[in-house]
Write an enzyme that holds these catalytic residues in place. Sequence first.
Site: not given
Length: 278
Positions: A173, A204, A206-209
């Site tokens: 990412k 942003t 928690g975007t990866g989760c």
Amino acid sequence: MKKVLSIAGSDCSGGAGIQADLKTFSAHGVYGMSVIVSVVAENTGRVIGIQDVSPDMIGKQIDAVFEDIEVDAVKVGMLSTPDCMEEVAQKLKYYHPANIVVDPVMYAKNGCPLMEPDAIETLIGTVIPLADVLTPNIPEAEKIIRTKIGSITDMEEAAKEICAMGCRAVVVKGGHAAGNAADVLFDGEEICHFDTVRIDTKNTHGTGCTFSAAVASQLARGVNLREAVQKAKDYVTMAIEHSLDIGKGCGPTHHFWHLYQYGLMEEQYSGKERGSTK
């Protein structure tokens, strides 16, 4: 209804971890379940403390889900210690679920470490080979391959190198890079790019989760890998675009913006739909 399990840490502020995963599952119309591996006292600005759940209790939570409910996909997030990783890996090998999506969470949005430094070797040797899809951001990919990533070409090479560690596919990412938000997928054969305009916001958390949970949801619904990644990126982009200015630090994304904007469809809760004769 498809059923998706999250194995991850708990974020009491609601923006990341198990809480973000369950919101994402609901937004995608799948039934969400959770195995909590760590309790994290955090908010939008800092991590105050972490208390890990014992490996035995982690294993019992996994057993409780799998012995009773069919699981169509598993999303694995924060695994802070080698013992935790070993327990999760052992259970996943035993139950052999379809569609394992691993987000190798190493840091909170504010930079606080969520994985013990000596656990990276266990991650590489034990967890990564189980993943159908691995979703590292650039700093996480750099830790895994021990090389700096400074370009799209570097992201492509990193995806290939990580894929060679045993997983089926890798999405590196690009949220930490400059310019557009470009992600790179390597499915073991081909490279594919997913590019969107970067949204100017600090919110942003928690975007990866959210992204990895969205990929798991799409795979559970039978969508192919490339389309699952594209739909997950579209979803997380929407959630960032309408992110919430909550707290004093990096606020959370808006998992239910469409629902909050338009509400439930009338037929979903009308008396006629419930069988009323009114």
